[in-house]
Design an enzyme around this catalytic site. Structure first.
Site, PDB file in Angstrom:
ATOM      1  N   CYS A 293      46.965  66.569  51.855  1.00  0.00           N
ATOM      2  CA  CYS A 293      48.196  66.014  51.502  1.00  0.00           C
ATOM      3  C   CYS A 293      49.049  66.125  52.387  1.00  0.00           C
ATOM      4  O   CYS A 293      50.492  65.654  52.759  1.00  0.00           O
ATOM      5  CB  CYS A 293      48.802  67.027  50.217  1.00  0.00           C
ATOM      6  SG  CYS A 293      47.734  66.797  48.768  1.00  0.00           S
ATOM      7  N   HIS A 433      58.017  70.180  50.671  1.00  0.00           N
ATOM      8  CA  HIS A 433      56.827  69.491  50.379  1.00  0.00           C
ATOM      9  C   HIS A 433      56.781  69.808  48.680  1.00  0.00           C
ATOM     10  O   HIS A 433      56.421  69.015  47.680  1.00  0.00           O
ATOM     11  CB  HIS A 433      55.431  70.486  50.787  1.00  0.00           C
ATOM     12  CG  HIS A 433      54.199  69.995  50.453  1.00  0.00           C
ATOM     13  ND1 HIS A 433      53.688  68.994  50.518  1.00  0.00           N
ATOM     14  CD2 HIS A 433      53.425  70.784  49.839  1.00  0.00           C
ATOM     15  CE1 HIS A 433      52.504  68.692  49.885  1.00  0.00           C
ATOM     16  NE2 HIS A 433      52.331  70.055  49.507  1.00  0.00           N
ATOM     17  N   GLU A 444      56.694  78.331  49.948  1.00  0.00           N
ATOM     18  CA  GLU A 444      57.338  77.246  51.187  1.00  0.00           C
ATOM     19  C   GLU A 444      59.018  77.741  50.960  1.00  0.00           C
ATOM     20  O   GLU A 444      59.540  77.762  51.958  1.00  0.00           O
ATOM     21  CB  GLU A 444      57.245  75.936  50.546  1.00  0.00           C
ATOM     22  CG  GLU A 444      58.106  75.133  51.658  1.00  0.00           C
ATOM     23  CD  GLU A 444      57.871  73.625  51.230  1.00  0.00           C
ATOM     24  OE1 GLU A 444      58.371  72.691  51.891  1.00  0.00           O
ATOM     25  OE2 GLU A 444      57.782  72.960  49.933  1.00  0.00           O
ATOM     26  N   LYS A 464      59.250  64.700  45.187  1.00  0.00           N
ATOM     27  CA  LYS A 464      58.107  64.799  44.215  1.00  0.00           C
ATOM     28  C   LYS A 464      58.820  65.057  42.825  1.00  0.00           C
ATOM     29  O   LYS A 464      58.061  64.673  41.956  1.00  0.00           O
ATOM     30  CB  LYS A 464      57.104  65.824  44.642  1.00  0.00           C
ATOM     31  CG  LYS A 464      56.274  65.471  45.869  1.00  0.00           C
ATOM     32  CD  LYS A 464      55.272  66.552  46.129  1.00  0.00           C
ATOM     33  CE  LYS A 464      54.603  66.281  47.410  1.00  0.00           C
ATOM     34  NZ  LYS A 464      55.364  66.705  48.609  1.00  0.00           N
ATOM     35  N   HIS A 469      53.290  63.556  43.222  1.00  0.00           N
ATOM     36  CA  HIS A 469      52.635  64.164  44.236  1.00  0.00           C
ATOM     37  C   HIS A 469      51.581  62.742  44.744  1.00  0.00           C
ATOM     38  O   HIS A 469      50.671  62.313  44.194  1.00  0.00           O
ATOM     39  CB  HIS A 469      51.854  65.315  44.242  1.00  0.00           C
ATOM     40  CG  HIS A 469      51.473  65.834  45.713  1.00  0.00           C
ATOM     41  ND1 HIS A 469      51.447  65.242  46.872  1.00  0.00           N
ATOM     42  CD2 HIS A 469      50.810  67.132  45.740  1.00  0.00           C
ATOM     43  CE1 HIS A 469      50.830  66.086  47.757  1.00  0.00           C
ATOM     44  NE2 HIS A 469      50.526  67.121  47.214  1.00  0.00           N
ATOM     45  N   PHE A 529      45.342  70.880  51.138  1.00  0.00           N
ATOM     46  CA  PHE A 529      44.359  71.575  50.706  1.00  0.00           C
ATOM     47  C   PHE A 529      43.431  72.000  52.035  1.00  0.00           C
ATOM     48  O   PHE A 529      43.230  71.148  52.687  1.00  0.00           O
ATOM     49  CB  PHE A 529      43.462  70.987  49.730  1.00  0.00           C
ATOM     50  CG  PHE A 529      43.782  70.787  48.382  1.00  0.00           C
ATOM     51  CD1 PHE A 529      44.604  71.774  47.907  1.00  0.00           C
ATOM     52  CD2 PHE A 529      42.724  70.530  47.352  1.00  0.00           C
ATOM     53  CE1 PHE A 529      45.424  71.750  46.613  1.00  0.00           C
ATOM     54  CE2 PHE A 529      43.290  70.583  46.011  1.00  0.00           C
ATOM     55  CZ  PHE A 529      44.558  70.974  45.613  1.00  0.00           C
TER      56      PHE A 529
END
Length: 542
Positions: A293, A433, A444, A464, A469, A529
């Site tokens: 991502c 994010h 985050e 998002k 996402h 990831f």
């Protein structure tokens, strides 16, 4: 010291290069000529074959680069085996080679190398500020619009693109919602024959890429003036052509003869960039990056670096993904990563809210047209924003979980600021994010608070919350939103933030309505990831 070693070669490195140059180019004085006519001439040539072969120039250049640019030559100073292997023989003693190199060092070859050192120091690549990168065009394919204006206007209004999945029967799945694109047409952008064969991720990529060119005013006449060897495409994908590959597997169950002959090339992540370059005739940097991502940010930053280094003048960059298909949905359900708020889709993606229960899948593409400043000014392009810099790091901790103390994210942000040449106080907008997962959102936020928490002007939001996402395309679509925020002076709301997490200070977060903000510099984060972290920074062009 790294800084010093990158500017000055050690004496031994100088001797090595001099020796290679002397043999490869015939020497520089009488003593070298005598040495080459000695009885050991043929043996010495064999020993120095790596320097004097057909690829000798490349070897010399590589050695010069190693000595002058990349660090100290302790490897050659301390390792006799490395010394002998460099010359293709382990049987020659160090003293013998040292005597030869001493003779070469006193020759004109050594002087030539000294001149090369001086020239390298004087003619280093121009500083970043001398070759600036600007955004001159944008293209998107999302559930909230197929052009930057419509897309961002929907974001400002707080409209959600999350809905029930209609592309296939998902009634047996625990998650049945996504940021699915309901209407999409390639007419006028992609040839009908290709449109039928390609995976959606490639179709989204091609249309968004061409729309970015159109948005940037790059007509056929304008493109005819471009140096196409300095025009590149770097649009990545996290998942690639999953639908094409899935269909091939299903065909294989019957017979390999039923498989689509395009199943392999159209499934690979690089083929989208390649096909777009073929269509445009662009011969510059062309490849793909896949860092889950974080893919889009990696592509954008690498594209900017190609321009900064003079390898390109124009780059189309970003990301594309289309995995709202049974195997994609099933895979993320198996990871237990998705929201199951099926009865209220528009409320499902809720970053930083205590009732968040996982992320919502989205699909689409985002593409930026990056251009070298003088190149853009010369053609009279409209400049939307300037790309200042960015960075990427790795948590090196866990496949899917963020590092507990956020060390990788903090390091990434700090390096991005250093790359951009600005202070943390200059950042007053962050497109986070924030995917609506329990661990990711709070970690985050804590990293952002650590880096920027004392800035009373700072505003943070998550795109998002409205589109879900988009995986490998997320960073590019969010970069478009970031640039649009700079252009319009409005930042979009965080929807569904009804009960903020107890560890979150809502003063930093944009509320449920759009807010005015005179952006000085904006940061956009994307994490993937594998512990991939990326941060990129944009600012108004001045």
């Amino acid at each position: 010291m790294v800084g010093a070693s990158s500017s000055y070669a050690s004496p031994l490195c100088t001797w090595f290069v001099a020796a290679c140059m002397s043999v490869a180019h015939g020497g520089g004085d009488t003593r070298q000529a005598v040495a080459l006519q000695s009885a050991g001439r043929s043996r010495r040539r064999r020993q120095l074959s790596k320097c004097s072969s057909a690829s000798g120039s490349a070897s010399i250049q590589a050695l010069v680069t190693s000595c002058l640019d990349f660090g100290p030559c302790t490897h050659y100073n301390n390792n006799n085996n490395a010394l002998s292997s460099l010359f293709g023989s382990n049987s020659v003693s160090l003293n013998r080679n040292q005597r030869r190199l001493n003779r070469a060092a006193s020759s004109g070859g050594a002087m030539a190398v000294m001149e090369m050192e001086k020239e390298a120091m004087v003619n280093k690549k121009p500083p970043t500020e001398q070759r600036r990168v600007v955004v001159t065009g944008m293209g998107v394919e999302t559930s909230l619009g197929h052009d930057p204006h419509t897309f961002y206007e929907n974001l400002l209004q707080g409209n959600s693109g999350i809905s029930q999945i209609e592309n296939f029967d998902c009634s047996e799945f625990p998650t049945r919602i996504a940021g699915e694109i309901k209407s999409f047409s390639t007419e006028g952008w992609v040839a009908p024959k290709l449109s039928k064969r390609m995976d959606k991720f490639m179709l989204y990529l091609l249309t968004a890429g061409k729309k970015a060119l159109a948005d940037g005013g790059v007509t056929d006449e304008v493109m005819a003036e471009f140096d196409k060897t300095k025009c590149g495409v770097l649009i990545g994908s996290a998942m690639g052509g999953m639908k094409v590959f899935y269909d091939a597997i299903e065909a294989l169950r019957i017979s390999y003869k039923k498989m689509n002959p395009f199943c392999v090339p159209f499934a690979t992540t690089n083929m989208g960039s390649a096909m777009l370059a073929m269509d445009l005739g662009w011969m510059g940097p062309n490849y793909s990056i896949s860092t889950a991502c974080a893919t889009s940010n990696f592509c954008i930053l690498n594209s900017a670096n190609h321009i900064i280094k003079g390898e390109a003048d124009v780059m189309l960059c970003g990301g594309s993904d289309a995995v709202i298909i049974p195997i994609g949905l099933g895979g993320f359900v198996a990871c237990r990563a998705l929201s199951q708020r099926n009865n209220d889709p528009t409320k499902a993606s809720r970053p930083w809210d205590t009732n968040r229960d996982g992320f919502v899948m989205g699909e689409g593409a985002g593409v930026l047209l990056l251009e070298e400043l003088e190149h853009a000014k010369k053609r009279g392009a409209t400049i939307y924003a300037e790309f200042l810099g960015g960075s990427f790091t790795c948590d090196a901790y866990h496949m899917t979980e963020p590092h507990p103390d956020g060390a990788g994210v903090i390091l990434c942000i700090e390096r991005a600021l250093a790359s951009a040449g600005i202070s943390k106080e200059q950042i007053n907008y962050i497109n986070a994010h924030a995917t609506s997962t329990h661990a990711g959102d709070i970690k985050e936020y804590q990293a952002l608070a650590h880096c920027f928490g004392q800035n009373p002007e700072l505003k943070v939001n998550s795109t998002k919350s409205m589109i879900g996402h988009l995986l490998g395309a997320a960073g590019a679509v969010e970069a478009v939103a970031t640039v649009q925020a700079i252009r319009t002076g409005w930042v979009h709301p965080n929807i569904n933030l009804e009960n903020p997490d107890s560890g979150v200070d809502t003063k930093l977060l944009v509320g449920p309505k759009k807010e005015r903000l005179d952006i000085k510099a904006a940061l956009s984060n994307s994490f993937g990831f594998g512990g991939h972290n990326s941060s990129i920074i944009f600012a108004p062009y001045k």
